[in-house]
Design an enzyme around this catalytic site. Structure first.
Site, PDB file in Angstrom:
ATOM      1  CB  THR A 177      35.396  38.513  45.894  1.00 35.89           C
ATOM      2  OG1 THR A 177      36.069  37.852  44.429  1.00 35.89           O
ATOM      3  CG2 THR A 177      36.378  38.591  46.955  1.00 35.89           C
ATOM      4  NE  ARG A 205      43.010  35.204  37.995  1.00 39.95           N
ATOM      5  CZ  ARG A 205      42.189  35.614  39.163  1.00 39.95           C
ATOM      6  NH1 ARG A 205      41.519  35.262  40.042  1.00 39.95           N
ATOM      7  NH2 ARG A 205      42.054  37.612  38.222  1.00 39.95           N
ATOM      8  N   GLY A 207      44.776  34.952  42.378  1.00 42.55           N
ATOM      9  CA  GLY A 207      43.694  36.504  42.089  1.00 42.55           C
ATOM     10  C   GLY A 207      44.686  37.614  43.235  1.00 42.55           C
ATOM     11  CG  ASP A 208      42.369  40.691  44.325  1.00 44.98           C
ATOM     12  OD1 ASP A 208      41.474  40.080  42.764  1.00 44.98           O
ATOM     13  OD2 ASP A 208      41.487  41.610  45.503  1.00 44.98           O
ATOM     14  CB  THR A 228      34.893  42.647  45.099  1.00 48.39           C
ATOM     15  OG1 THR A 228      34.700  41.271  43.801  1.00 48.39           O
ATOM     16  CG2 THR A 228      34.609  44.422  45.834  1.00 48.39           C
ATOM     17  N   GLY A 229      37.367  42.849  42.398  1.00 49.43           N
ATOM     18  CA  GLY A 229      36.982  43.748  41.300  1.00 49.43           C
ATOM     19  C   GLY A 229      38.391  42.066  40.225  1.00 49.43           C
ATOM     20  N   GLY A 231      41.484  41.083  39.422  1.00 50.17           N
ATOM     21  CA  GLY A 231      42.088  40.639  40.472  1.00 50.17           C
ATOM     22  C   GLY A 231      43.990  40.787  39.998  1.00 50.17           C
TER      23      GLY A 231
HETATM   24  N1  ASP Z   1      39.040  39.757  42.513  1.00 53.46           N
HETATM   25  C1  ASP Z   1      38.778  38.517  41.756  1.00 53.46           C
HETATM   26  C2  ASP Z   1      40.155  37.787  41.384  1.00 53.46           C
HETATM   27  O1  ASP Z   1      40.414  38.265  41.340  1.00 53.46           O
HETATM   28  C3  ASP Z   1      37.477  38.444  41.582  1.00 53.46           C
HETATM   29  C4  ASP Z   1      36.463  39.484  41.949  1.00 53.46           C
HETATM   30  O2  ASP Z   1      36.801  40.556  43.115  1.00 53.46           O
HETATM   31  O3  ASP Z   1      35.021  39.630  41.378  1.00 53.46           O
HETATM   32  O4  ASP Z   1      39.963  36.408  41.514  1.00 53.46           O
END
Ligand code: ASP
Length: 315
Positions: A177, A205, A207-208, A228-229, A231
């Site tokens: 991300t 799906r 995400g955030d 980032t992480g 979601g």
């Molecule tokens: N936040 C992103 C998601 O959940 C993935 C990521 O940031 O690594 O899609």
């Protein structure tokens, strides 16, 4: 020097290229030199925009577009594969001056999702478009479309195959991300986030990253945030908006607000990841609970700095 004149010379730009642990961490360390070089090049361009009086929105869109175009990051070219071996991309952008925001998700064939998010913000009456409707809007706006193969890289395909071979299949893993936050010389803030999501994610799906208040938020009243992480956790912890709210209503500074939300909310829920934050005075904060967070910063007063793990002292 008057306060206004001082403010006019202040600008900051910070980006992230994803946060990770374990295997992702090792992969990032393996490509460390290339990642640092790419992040630095992106920030040099963004610095030129802000130094010349460009807006925070222009700077974050430009930085995220360049990161989308690089195969090193999980956004645009280099996006991860979903469980069907396809790419579904998503992005968002927010203007802290007006609180205007734009987001787009479940995108196929859109070369630069962050620019579509900006068009949604500026040329549609809506905040969030997804799937076929978002793609039709992009075409109507004359955006560049590309074949699915444009996004695919060998590394990402290997990651999907590995995920599918494992029994039972692991939870979808996060791998990147990209995001940017900026404070311009006019005193305005902006944030943008873009991703391919998670390897082996279910078709459909979201995400955030495209959710305003979760993976992206900006308000001149407090700060600009890009996350980032994992979601699913960022959405439930409303990470980006909580950081802004702790500053706006709770009187915390950016460092305390970001630390609280990552350590006391995200982590307590069981989530992993990080954020980059810039406040009204241009102070930058990186906060993450993973082993690495690819990141870089530049301000009117400090040169470009890049970071991968905790040994890199940035902000
Ligand atoms: N936040 C992103 C998601 O959940 C993935 C990521 O940031 O690594 O899609």
């Amino acid at each position: 020097m008057s306060v206004d004149t001082q403010s006019e010379s202040i600008w900051s730009l910070a980006v992230h290229g994803g946060a990770g642990q374990g295997r992702e961490q090792e992969a990032n360390i393996e490509h460390a030199d290339a990642i640092r070089a790419e992040l630095a090049a992106v920030l040099e361009k963004g610095a030129a925009i802000l130094r010349n009086g460009g807006t925070a929105v222009d700077a974050v869109e430009d930085a995220v577009r360049r990161l989308e175009d690089s195969p090193l990051f999980n956004a645009g070219r280099g996006s991860v594969f979903n469980a069907a071996g396809e790419h579904e991309l998503e992005a968002s952008i927010m203007d802290g001056r007006t609180l205007d925001a734009g987001a787009a998700a479940a995108l196929r064939g859109i070369k630069n999702p962050v620019s579509l998010a900006r068009l949604v913000m500026q040329r549609s009456p809506h905040v969030f478009l997804q799937g076929e409707g978002a793609i039709a809007f992009a075409k109507a706006q004359g955006m560049e479309l590309v074949d699915e193969a444009y996004f695919s890289t060998e590394d990402r395909r290997a990651a999907l195959e590995l995920a599918k071979r494992r029994s039972p299949p692991p939870n979808p893993s996060k791998q990147g991300t990209v995001g940017a936050v900026a404070r311009d010389v006019h005193g305005d803030l902006a944030a943008a986030t873009s991703t391919g999501g998670m390897t082996n994610k279910a078709v459909g799906r979201i995400g955030d990253s495209p959710i305003i208040g979760a993976g992206c938020y900006a308000s001149n009243a407090s700060c600009a945030v890009s996350g980032t992480g994992q979601g699913e956790y960022f959405i439930r912890a409303t990470v980006a908006r909580d950081i802004a709210a702790l500053m706006e209503y709770g009187g915390k500074n950016a460092r305390a607000a970001a630390a609280h939300v990552i350590r006391r909310r995200l982590e307590v829920l069981g989530g992993e990841g990080g954020v980059v934050v810039v406040d009204r005075d241009g102070h930058i904060v990186f906060e993450f609970n993973t082993g690495v967070m690819l990141r870089a910063s530049v301000t009117h007063a400090a040169p470009v700095r890049t970071g991968i793990d905790r040994r890199d002292a940035l902000y």
